[in-house]
Structure formats: structure tokens, C-alpha cells
Design a protein around this motif. Structure first.
Motif, PDB file in Angstrom:
ATOM      1  N   GLU A 188      70.942  12.372  -0.734  1.00 36.32           N
ATOM      2  CA  GLU A 188      71.363  13.074  -1.956  1.00 36.32           C
ATOM      3  C   GLU A 188      71.358  14.589  -1.770  1.00 36.32           C
ATOM      4  N   ASN A 189      70.945  15.007  -0.560  1.00 34.32           N
ATOM      5  CA  ASN A 189      70.957  16.429  -0.258  1.00 34.32           C
ATOM      6  C   ASN A 189      70.136  17.257  -1.234  1.00 34.32           C
ATOM      7  N   ARG A 190      68.932  16.798  -1.511  1.00 34.82           N
ATOM      8  CA  ARG A 190      68.081  17.584  -2.400  1.00 34.82           C
ATOM      9  C   ARG A 190      66.634  17.529  -1.910  1.00 34.82           C
ATOM     10  N   VAL A 191      65.871  18.502  -2.357  1.00 32.51           N
ATOM     11  CA  VAL A 191      64.459  18.569  -1.976  1.00 32.51           C
ATOM     12  C   VAL A 191      63.676  17.575  -2.821  1.00 32.51           C
ATOM     13  N   VAL A 192      62.779  16.850  -2.186  1.00 29.05           N
ATOM     14  CA  VAL A 192      61.943  15.892  -2.907  1.00 29.05           C
ATOM     15  C   VAL A 192      60.783  16.662  -3.538  1.00 29.05           C
ATOM     16  N   PRO A 193      60.592  16.552  -4.864  1.00 30.51           N
ATOM     17  CA  PRO A 193      59.480  17.299  -5.464  1.00 30.51           C
ATOM     18  C   PRO A 193      58.131  16.778  -4.952  1.00 30.51           C
ATOM     19  N   ILE A 194      57.241  17.688  -4.671  1.00 31.58           N
ATOM     20  CA  ILE A 194      55.913  17.304  -4.178  1.00 31.58           C
ATOM     21  C   ILE A 194      54.924  17.568  -5.308  1.00 31.58           C
ATOM     22  N   SER A 195      54.158  16.526  -5.671  1.00 31.65           N
ATOM     23  CA  SER A 195      53.339  16.642  -6.881  1.00 31.65           C
ATOM     24  C   SER A 195      52.228  17.680  -6.746  1.00 31.65           C
ATOM     25  N   ASP A 196      51.556  17.724  -5.585  1.00 29.64           N
ATOM     26  CA  ASP A 196      50.416  18.648  -5.485  1.00 29.64           C
ATOM     27  C   ASP A 196      50.771  19.895  -4.659  1.00 29.64           C
ATOM     28  N   ALA A 197      52.056  20.259  -4.707  1.00 29.42           N
ATOM     29  CA  ALA A 197      52.479  21.401  -3.898  1.00 29.42           C
ATOM     30  C   ALA A 197      51.922  22.715  -4.448  1.00 29.42           C
ATOM     31  N   ILE A 198      51.777  23.672  -3.550  1.00 26.63           N
ATOM     32  CA  ILE A 198      51.390  25.018  -3.975  1.00 26.63           C
ATOM     33  C   ILE A 198      52.567  25.638  -4.724  1.00 26.63           C
ATOM     34  N   ASP A 199      52.283  26.291  -5.845  1.00 25.89           N
ATOM     35  CA  ASP A 199      53.335  27.018  -6.553  1.00 25.89           C
ATOM     36  C   ASP A 199      53.373  28.433  -5.977  1.00 25.89           C
ATOM     37  N   PHE A 200      54.320  28.655  -5.067  1.00 24.28           N
ATOM     38  CA  PHE A 200      54.363  29.954  -4.387  1.00 24.28           C
ATOM     39  C   PHE A 200      54.687  31.092  -5.342  1.00 24.28           C
ATOM     40  N   GLY A 201      55.232  30.734  -6.523  1.00 25.16           N
ATOM     41  CA  GLY A 201      55.480  31.760  -7.534  1.00 25.16           C
ATOM     42  C   GLY A 201      54.194  32.388  -8.050  1.00 25.16           C
ATOM     43  N   LYS A 202      53.073  31.651  -7.911  1.00 20.25           N
ATOM     44  CA  LYS A 202      51.792  32.149  -8.441  1.00 20.25           C
ATOM     45  C   LYS A 202      50.883  32.698  -7.342  1.00 20.25           C
ATOM     46  N   VAL A 203      51.380  32.694  -6.125  1.00 24.43           N
ATOM     47  CA  VAL A 203      50.541  33.109  -5.002  1.00 24.43           C
ATOM     48  C   VAL A 203      50.869  34.567  -4.662  1.00 24.43           C
ATOM     49  N   PRO A 204      49.869  35.488  -4.686  1.00 27.06           N
ATOM     50  CA  PRO A 204      50.178  36.894  -4.423  1.00 27.06           C
ATOM     51  C   PRO A 204      50.452  37.198  -2.954  1.00 27.06           C
ATOM     52  N   SER A 205      49.866  36.404  -2.057  1.00 30.23           N
ATOM     53  CA  SER A 205      50.080  36.676  -0.636  1.00 30.23           C
ATOM     54  C   SER A 205      49.724  35.435   0.163  1.00 30.23           C
ATOM     55  N   LEU A 206      50.180  35.470   1.407  1.00 31.74           N
ATOM     56  CA  LEU A 206      49.947  34.327   2.290  1.00 31.74           C
ATOM     57  C   LEU A 206      49.364  34.850   3.596  1.00 31.74           C
TER      58      LEU A 206
END
Ligand code: GLU
Length: 355
Positions: free
Chosen positions: A275-293
Motif C-alpha cells: 500500500e506504499n505507506r508507513v505502518v504506525p508504531i504504537s509505542d514509537a517516540i514522538d520526535f515532534g516532542k523531542v528537543p534533541s537526539l
């Protein structure tokens, strides 16, 4: 990292040990060695370089015995010479080790002050001397093993032979993996199930802090405090073909050609290609809320991390720090509690990255 194997059985072991080491060659190494107990005496053969060198040493001077341990070394402390190659021997104790004994310097000083004579430049040799000291102090083999484990700090997979017990291998794990193989009147030890695939597919994995007493017909496993623990026996799917070079001359060449397939397998967990789409991952990190890596890795994995840094910064606009894992461990980076860390290891066993 390098490899460990062991066999306690009723048939000669040295050739089979070397065969098992060959199945760990993919991990990289610079020297190798094997030890057995033959007629009540510890014996060993060691060689610099590839396993063919160890094999020719064994042809010149074969090694008998139905119990043995073997090792491919990837030197961290001391040059990759025959003298520094494992197994290390002292006073009826033989030791092979993957990883790093971090407090080896203080232990070495202490043991040397009490008269121990060190033969090698390795961190590992302190393990053999500690065991020998505890035996001299009157401890039994298990008690000595437990006392030694209480003293050493760092990452280790260890296998130990005591000359006065030609039917037992002791092993311990803290970091690098160790698998125990159940055979028919024989037991096996290996860094992974692939090494043991020709012998058995019934595997018990030790977990960090575990140590084990392996006899011909079974294993007793203990936790770090010495309590008996049960670990599940599993059927391994590590089939023999996994480590073949196929029709390639080198593992490296094989791995280069395998990249499309391997990457597809890895991405297959996260992308629905149909289907050419990303599979949602339930316990994934929300990179939108992460200030740095903060990325840490060693060697090639570090280079992969550098690419990751470019992509995270460019596409996700996320500030990224990258370190070689051995630096990250000792550097005190002021990271905020919300920041994320990414650890990369190809083998999954790089000592500094694990630590
Ligand atoms: N640190 C040990 C040495 O340098 C073990 C290295 C390894 O994991 O092979 O001998």
C-alpha cells in the motif's frame, strides 16, 4: 566482537571447536585459541591471524580431550599476538573472554602485589588470576567463580575450565551474549546459536548477570547473587546456511550484495510496500516532542550514525549530537530529560555501546 565456544562431551572436541569458531568468523577477530583437558592436564594451542593458522598449529600438535573451550579474539587490551591470545592459563585455570574488564588495572595491581605473575597484556588475565587466588584461598570451583564475578566490572562473556574438574565448563554473561546448547550426553556453549547449529538447535540463552555450570547432561544457572534460576529452553532457527559465504569469495562481498534484501527486511517492519505507506508504531517516540537526539556507536555503525545525523537534521530539523560510544560513556553531555538517545551496533554486542 569475537567469539566463544565450548563443548563438554564424550567425543574429541578440538576439531569441532574450531569448526564452531569458523561460524563466528563473521564477527571479526585477530587471533584464536583452543584449550582442552587431556588426561587431567590443561593444554592449549593458539595462533595469530586467521583460523587456518590455528588449524595448522593443531595439525602439528593435535589436542586430545573431550572437554574444551575456544575463542576468537578481537583485541582491546594488548597487541593481537599469540601470547595475548586466549585461552589464558594460570594454576590450573583456563579462561576465554569477550568484552572488557574495566577495573582490570586495579585488580592487576592488587593481584601482582600478592605475587601473581602476569603473562599477557590483556585485561582478561585478571579473571584467571582471581580464580586461581580464590582456589588457593580454599574456595570450591563454584564459590571461586561467584567470588570472581563479584570483583570484575565491565562487559563479559566468559568460559572457564578448571583442570581439577574435566567434566564441567563454567560460563558467565554480562553484556555479550552466550547461548548454551543441549545435546545428547553433550552440552555446548557459544556466542550465538549459529555457532552451535551443527550440534544442536535446543538453546538456553543466559541473560545479563547469569552464570552457569555446564556438565555433560545439563546446566545449572545462577543469578548474580548466586540464586538458582531457570531460563527457558528454546528451539533455535539459526539454520546452518546462514553463515555460508554462498558463491561469494568473502563475507564482505556477500554482505554488499545482500544489502537490498537486508534493507528491505528491515524496512518491512515499518513500511507496507504493497500500500506504499508507513505502518504506525504504537509505542514509537514522538520526535515532534523531542528537543534533541544523541547518537552513539562505534566503527562502521558510527559512520551510519553520521548519515543518520544528516538526515535527522535535514528532514526532521532535530538537533543531533553524535559520539563514538566510548566517548559518550565518559563525556558528561548536558542532555535534557526529554531528549532521545539512539545506540547503533551492527553486531548488537559492541561493548562500549552496550555499556
Ligand atoms: N578484552 C579482551 C582482550 O583484549 C577480549 C577481547 C575480545 O572480546 O576478544 O583480550
Amino acid at each position: 566482537m569475537c567469539g566463544i565456544v565450548g563443548i563438554v562431551g564424550h567425543q574429541p572436541v578440538s576439531e569441532r571447536l574450531v569448526e564452531a569458531l569458523k561460524r563466528l568468523e563473521y564477527r571479526g577477530y585477530d587471533s584464536a585459541g583452543v584449550a582442552t583437558i587431556d588426561a587431567g592436564t590443561l593444554q592449549r594451542r593458539r595462533a595469530e591471524g586467521k583460523l587456518v593458522n590455528l588449524e595448522s598449529r593443531l595439525r602439528e600438535e593435535p589436542l586430545a580431550g573431550t572437554i574444551g573451550i575456544a575463542h576468537t579474539r578481537w583485541a582491546t587490551h594488548g597487541a593481537p599476538t599469540e601470547r595475548n591470545a586466549h585461552p589464558h592459563f594460570t594454576e590450573g585455570v583456563a579462561v576465554v573472554h569477550n568484552g572488557i574488564i574495566e577495573n582490570f588495572a586495579e585488580l592487576k595491581d592488587e593481584l601482582a602485589a600478592a605475587g601473581a605473575e602476569f603473562q599477557t597484556e590483556t585485561d582478561t588475565e585478571v579473571v584467571a588470576h582471581l580464580l586461581a587466588k580464590y582456589r588457593r584461598d580454599g574456595l570450591g570451583r563454584r564459590e571461586a567463580m561467584h567470588a570472581m564475578l563479584k570483583r570484575v566490572k565491565g562487559a563479559y562473556a566468559l568460559a572457564v575450565l578448571f583442570e581439577d574438574d574435566p567434566s564441567t565448563i563454567m560460563a558467565a554473561r554480562n553484556g555479550p551474549p552466550l547461548a548454551i546448547g543441549h545435546g545428547n550426553g553433550e552440552m555446548f556453549l557459544g556466542s550465538d546459536a549459529i555457532a552451535l547449529a551443527p550440534f544442536t538447535n535446543e538453546i538456553t540463552y543466559l541473560i545479563d548477570g547469569d552464570w552457569a555450570v555446564i556438565g555433560k547432561t545439563g546446566v545449572h544457572i545462577f543469578d548474580f547473587d548466586g540464586n538458582v534460576v531457570e531460563r527457558p529452553r528454546q528451539i533455535s532457527t539459526a539454520a546452518a546456511f546462514l553463515v555460508d559465504k554462498g558463491n561469494h569469495r568473502h563475507f564482505m562481498e556477500k554482505e554488499i550484495y545482500e544489502q537490498p534484501e537486508v534493507i528491505a527486511h528491515a524496512l518491512g517492519h515499518y513500511v507496507n510496500f504493497i500500500e506504499n505507506r508507513v505502518v504506525p508504531i504504537s509505542d514509537a517516540i514522538d520526535f515532534g516532542k523531542v528537543p534533541s537526539l544523541a547518537i552513539s556507536a562505534c566503527g562502521t555503525a558510527y559512520l551510519a550514525g553520521l548519515i543518520g545525523k544528516y538526515w535527522f537534521e535535514r528532514y526532521a530539523r532535530l538537533p543531533v549530537e553524535i559520539d563514538v560510544a566510548s566517548e559518550f560513556r565518559y563525556r558528561e553531555i548536558p542532555l535534557s530529560p526529554q531528549s532521545a538517545a539512539l545506540f547503533i551496533s551492527q553486531s548488537g554486542e559492541t561493548a562500549d555501546t552496550l555499556a
